[in-house]
Design a protein around this motif. Structure first.
Motif, short mmCIF file in Angstrom:
data_model
loop_
_atom_site.label_atom_id
_atom_site.label_comp_id
_atom_site.label_asym_id
_atom_site.label_seq_id
_atom_site.Cartn_x
_atom_site.Cartn_y
_atom_site.Cartn_z
N GLU A 180 -40.13 -34.03 18.11
CA GLU A 180 -39.83 -33.82 16.68
C GLU A 180 -38.56 -32.97 16.49
N TYR A 183 -35.27 -34.86 15.65
CA TYR A 183 -35.12 -35.71 14.44
C TYR A 183 -33.82 -35.42 13.68
N LYS A 187 -26.52 -39.53 14.75
CA LYS A 187 -26.73 -40.76 15.52
C LYS A 187 -25.82 -40.83 16.75
N ILE A 236 -34.03 -48.18 18.66
CA ILE A 236 -35.07 -47.84 17.67
C ILE A 236 -34.85 -46.41 17.16
N ALA A 237 -34.53 -45.50 18.07
CA ALA A 237 -34.28 -44.12 17.65
C ALA A 237 -33.02 -44.02 16.79
N GLU A 239 -31.93 -46.37 14.79
CA GLU A 239 -32.30 -46.95 13.50
C GLU A 239 -33.09 -45.93 12.67
N ASN A 240 -34.00 -45.23 13.34
CA ASN A 240 -34.83 -44.24 12.65
C ASN A 240 -35.03 -43.01 13.54
N PRO A 241 -34.18 -42.00 13.39
CA PRO A 241 -34.26 -40.82 14.28
C PRO A 241 -35.59 -40.08 14.20
N SER A 242 -36.38 -40.35 13.17
CA SER A 242 -37.69 -39.68 13.06
C SER A 242 -38.83 -40.51 13.65
N ASN A 243 -38.49 -41.52 14.44
CA ASN A 243 -39.53 -42.32 15.09
C ASN A 243 -40.04 -41.53 16.31
N TYR A 244 -41.24 -41.00 16.19
CA TYR A 244 -41.76 -40.10 17.24
C TYR A 244 -41.89 -40.82 18.59
N GLN A 247 -38.39 -41.33 20.16
CA GLN A 247 -37.81 -40.06 20.62
C GLN A 247 -38.59 -39.49 21.80
#
Ligand code: NZQ
Ligand code: ZN
Length: 391
Positions: A180, A183, A187, A236-237, A239-244, A247
């Motif tokens: 976390e 996040y 990028k 994927i990270a 595209e969405n850095p908050s994808n647990y 990450q």
């Protein structure tokens, strides 16, 4: 299998909220007065620094803050930290950040424990390190792998040298890894991290043992799986850095890639790191980007030594069947995540011959070493590789 030694002493605490255990871990490893080493401000902005500082203070641990580590951390920053740590009486160094804060923390630990030695001599191999202070890590970026590695990379801005030091005294005693905390990464930094993690495995994959068909199959399979996982989860990270989950996979791969596991039974090659470090030292570019700038040129230059190894890489990592397809797929992946594959894309432009000469000379430590083991590069060979990337 080839013989090997695996020594990875770092205690890893992985998962959501793991940073809450910092005080207990510092006490476990004997810390009472702690120098906090961090970067230029991301952890101030995110509130992580205050959270950790308040928690340690509440637990009766004395702290002193030493912030400002730059990417490609400077020797001068480490020297200031050593002075501060000695004046404070620090018995433990806590790095909060990425490779730059961690490597600076390692250098400060060495200097604080060896106050009469000019620490740069450790990096120049003029002195051998035999003691250091314990270092703990709270990781905020998945990239360098310094949280478990035996390495610390420091830049001497007076001489323009960027140098790594490998010693088990660089192994942190613990690494807190909460995905976390990544996040908030830009990028570009996520992409640079993905590339660096892949390169720590690839710089161990193309080795002299591969040329003799003596690689440990287990090591190969771990390496290929790690690369596939990064190729899957990196985008994927981004595209969405908050994808647990993404990450998490990247963070764990970052440690596995550089703790020795992907090089068991092999001579490390690290040509691309050697070539990239010269770009980092001279142009102060992001480490991961310096590596992707050089990889394709290096791969094309060395491929003839052992096309079968490149075919194996192409098949197992990319599902294609020829060396050149594997190289092109790798470069296309780097481009797809926004990273450079030549000097212009890196943003430094086409360089004149004297700069190419200086880069090649620095890379071989002014004639004191050959770079790599898959195809050892002398100065002329290194210059050829730089020329191929110089477009
Ligand atoms: O300085 P702050 O403000 O913290 O910002 C950093 C920095 O700008 C930012 N960042 C880090 N975590 C963040 C964040 N921003 C927002 N949210 C977060 N959670 O990211 C930028 C890069 O940080 P840095 O520590 O420089 O990244 P990295 O981990 O890639 O480290 C690079 C350094 O490590 C060395 C490299 O050469 C370079 O100097 N390496 C160290 C190795 C080792 N010790 O084993 C091996 C590697 O091959 C590498 O050479
Ligand atoms: Zn690296």
């Amino acid at each position: 299998m080839q013989a090997f030694v695996q020594y990875t002493p770092t205690e890893i605490i992985f998962g959501k909220g793991a940073e809450a255990q910092a005080a207990a871990l510092i006490k476990k490893y004997g810390g009472t007065k702690v120098l906090l080493v961090f970067g230029k401000g991301s952890i101030v902005k995110s509130g992580l620094l205050d959270k950790i500082a308040d928690n340690l203070t509440a637990e009766g641990i004395a702290i002193l803050k030493h912030g400002g580590a730059t990417p490609n951390p400077h020797l001068s920053f480490a020297r200031e930290g050593i002075k501060a740590a000695i004046d404070f009486g620090a018995d433990f160094i806590l790095a909060i950040g990425g490779g730059s804060a961690i490597d600076a923390a390692k250098a400060i630990a060495h200097g604080t424990k060896n106050p009469t030695t000019d620490i740069w001599k450790f990096w120049l191999r003029e002195e051998i390190i035999s003691a250091s202070l314990p270092v703990g890590v709270i990781l905020t970026i998945s990239a360098a792998g310094s949280e478990t590695s035996n390495s610390a990379v420091i830049t001497n801005t007076e001489t323009g040298q960027k140098r790594g030091l490998n010693t088990d005294f660089n192994r942190p005693c613990f690494a807190i890894m909460n995905p976390e905390l990544t996040y908030t990464l830009p990028k570009y930094q996520i992409a640079c991290g993905v590339a660096d993690i892949m390169m720590h495995t690839m710089d161990r994959y193309f080795t002299s043992e591969a040329n003799e068909n003596k690689t440990n199959e287990m090591t190969d399979e771990i390496s290929e799986a790690l690369l596939r996982v990064m190729i899957k989860y990196g985008p994927i990270a981004l595209e969405n850095p908050s994808n647990y989950d993404a990450q998490s996979e990247i963070m764990w791969a970052g440690s596995l890639s550089h703790n020795g596991m992907t090089g068991l039974g092999r001579t490390m090659d690290f040509s691309v790191h050697g070539l990239g470090h010269e770009l980092g030292g001279r142009f102060d570019v992001a480490h991961g980007a310096s590596l992707t700038t050089m990889w394709g040129a290096w791969a094309r230059y060395v491929c003839d030594v052992n096309p079968a190894r490149f075919t194996h890489f192409a098949e197992k990592v990319w599902g294609v069947s020829t060396p050149m397809e594997g190289i092109e797929k790798t470069e296309a992946f780097f481009k797809s995540i926004g990273l450079p594959t030549n000097f212009t894309e890196l943003g430094i432009g086409v360089q004149p011959d004297d700069v190419i000469d200086a880069l090649a000379d620095g890379c071989v430590f002014h004639g004191k070493r050959l770079v790599g083991s898959f195809k050892p590069l002398d100065k002329n060979a290194a210059a050829e590789v730089y020329k191929m990337a110089n477009q």
